[in-house]
Design a protein around this motif. Structure first.
Motif, PDB file in Angstrom:
ATOM      1  N   ILE A  78       0.852  -1.184   0.000  1.00  0.00           N
ATOM      2  CA  ILE A  78       0.000   0.000   0.000  1.00  0.00           C
ATOM      3  C   ILE A  78       0.890   1.238   0.000  1.00  0.00           C
ATOM      4  O   ILE A  78       1.824   1.343   0.797  1.00  0.00           O
ATOM      5  CB  ILE A  78      -0.921   0.015   1.234  1.00  0.00           C
ATOM      6  CG1 ILE A  78      -1.731  -1.287   1.324  1.00  0.00           C
ATOM      7  CG2 ILE A  78      -1.832   1.229   1.216  1.00  0.00           C
ATOM      8  CD1 ILE A  78      -2.578  -1.574   0.128  1.00  0.00           C
ATOM      9  N   THR A  79       0.587   2.182  -0.884  1.00  0.00           N
ATOM     10  CA  THR A  79       1.400   3.398  -0.984  1.00  0.00           C
ATOM     11  C   THR A  79       0.696   4.633  -0.425  1.00  0.00           C
ATOM     12  O   THR A  79       1.372   5.604  -0.052  1.00  0.00           O
ATOM     13  CB  THR A  79       1.791   3.670  -2.443  1.00  0.00           C
ATOM     14  OG1 THR A  79       0.601   3.752  -3.247  1.00  0.00           O
ATOM     15  CG2 THR A  79       2.678   2.545  -2.977  1.00  0.00           C
ATOM     16  N   SER A  80      -0.622   4.637  -0.368  1.00  0.00           N
ATOM     17  CA  SER A  80      -1.348   5.752   0.239  1.00  0.00           C
ATOM     18  C   SER A  80      -2.711   5.266   0.709  1.00  0.00           C
ATOM     19  O   SER A  80      -3.220   4.250   0.238  1.00  0.00           O
ATOM     20  CB  SER A  80      -1.515   6.927  -0.736  1.00  0.00           C
ATOM     21  OG  SER A  80      -2.344   6.572  -1.818  1.00  0.00           O
ATOM     22  N   ALA A  81      -3.282   6.018   1.669  1.00  0.00           N
ATOM     23  CA  ALA A  81      -4.577   5.617   2.231  1.00  0.00           C
ATOM     24  C   ALA A  81      -5.339   6.853   2.685  1.00  0.00           C
ATOM     25  O   ALA A  81      -4.749   7.821   3.177  1.00  0.00           O
ATOM     26  CB  ALA A  81      -4.379   4.660   3.405  1.00  0.00           C
ATOM     27  N   THR A  82      -6.656   6.791   2.517  1.00  0.00           N
ATOM     28  CA  THR A  82      -7.540   7.907   2.883  1.00  0.00           C
ATOM     29  C   THR A  82      -8.783   7.355   3.558  1.00  0.00           C
ATOM     30  O   THR A  82      -9.331   6.340   3.125  1.00  0.00           O
ATOM     31  CB  THR A  82      -7.964   8.695   1.624  1.00  0.00           C
ATOM     32  OG1 THR A  82      -6.806   9.125   0.914  1.00  0.00           O
ATOM     33  CG2 THR A  82      -8.797   9.900   1.999  1.00  0.00           C
ATOM     34  N   LEU A  83      -9.224   8.026   4.618  1.00  0.00           N
ATOM     35  CA  LEU A  83     -10.516   7.733   5.225  1.00  0.00           C
ATOM     36  C   LEU A  83     -11.545   8.715   4.689  1.00  0.00           C
ATOM     37  O   LEU A  83     -11.288   9.930   4.641  1.00  0.00           O
ATOM     38  CB  LEU A  83     -10.439   7.852   6.747  1.00  0.00           C
ATOM     39  CG  LEU A  83      -9.745   6.719   7.491  1.00  0.00           C
ATOM     40  CD1 LEU A  83      -9.452   7.133   8.927  1.00  0.00           C
ATOM     41  CD2 LEU A  83     -10.573   5.445   7.464  1.00  0.00           C
ATOM     42  N   SER A  84     -12.692   8.203   4.260  1.00  0.00           N
ATOM     43  CA  SER A  84     -13.804   9.036   3.811  1.00  0.00           C
ATOM     44  C   SER A  84     -14.989   8.732   4.725  1.00  0.00           C
ATOM     45  O   SER A  84     -15.549   7.630   4.675  1.00  0.00           O
ATOM     46  CB  SER A  84     -14.148   8.726   2.347  1.00  0.00           C
ATOM     47  OG  SER A  84     -15.235   9.513   1.905  1.00  0.00           O
TER      48      SER A  84
END
Length: 230
Positions: A78-84
């Motif tokens: 995994i290179t990036s992660a976002t919570l929505s």
């Protein structure tokens, strides 16, 4: 002739290298959501269920810190992660919400068998993974997670990870974000993976490549001689 073959060979290798799979994004929904108070485990409605209420802040004078748990697929880095996240109901905003690392086992948190006091502390202290400010009901909070969070998510591939949430601007007896959040959407974790490496040609595939290059080179030489004769 040699220059033609060299150019064709470089073009063939370059096209093979560019055949890597594109960057992939995955949208995950929680396997459990809920909140702890200093004295009670899973202190909100449907706590521990995927659609649980994860009210974060104070309601009726009692403080709560919340959690979301996600199952992280095994596989690519995994290179990036976002919570929505939908803010659901917001009381006494604006409220600053921090996302924290959690050391308590996710399954224990979801089951409500974790010790309330220490788990409440765990959900709102430690390494900050991200932050957001909630002002109005039902607004969508987009939280870009930090490098520390990416490291933790990669370590959890093939298992689960819990994120803790704390209202950092708690100032009243009724002061919260994610109020009434049973069934609220979105509550997503969006992961972006590194592209898969380009496949390495096998011996038979290299033979086919070289045959194609030889035929192409022969055709180029033939055309060059035709021009000289003409």
């Amino acid at each position: 002739m040699a220059n033609v073959l060299r150019i064709l060979a470089l073009a063939g290798v370059a096209s093979w290298a560019l055949a890597a799979a594109p960057v992939a994004a995955q949208t995950l929904t929680p396997t459990a959501a809920g909140a702890y108070s200093p004295t009670a485990a899973n202190a909100t409605g449907a706590s521990g269920a995927p659609n649980g209420n994860f009210l974060t802040g104070a309601a009726s004078g009692e403080s709560r810190r919340s959690y979301l748990i996600y199952s992280i697929p095994a596989g690519q880095l995994i290179t990036s992660a976002t919570l929505s996240l939908s803010a659901a109901l917001v009381a006494d905003g604006p409220n600053t919400i921090n996302v924290y690392d959690v050391s308590t086992t996710p399954s224990t948190i979801a089951a409500g068998t974790a010790t309330p006091g220490s788990t409440y502390t765990d959900l709102g202290t430690g390494v900050v993974f991200g932050t957001a400010v909630a002002t109005t009901n039902s607004e969508t909070l987009t939280i870009t997670l930090s490098a520390d969070a990416i490291t933790a998510i990669n370590a959890a591939r093939g298992s689960s990870i819990a994120f803790g949430f704390n209202n950092e601007t708690l100032s009243a007896a009724t002061d919260y974000v994610f109020g009434g959040s049973i069934n609220s959407t979105p509550r997503s974790l969006i992961l972006v993976s590194a592209p898969a490496p380009a496949p390495v040609p096998t011996l038979s595939e290299w033979a086919m490549i070289m045959l194609g290059l030889t035929l192409a080179g022969g055709a180029a030489l033939y055309l060059q001689r035709r021009r000289q004769i003409g």
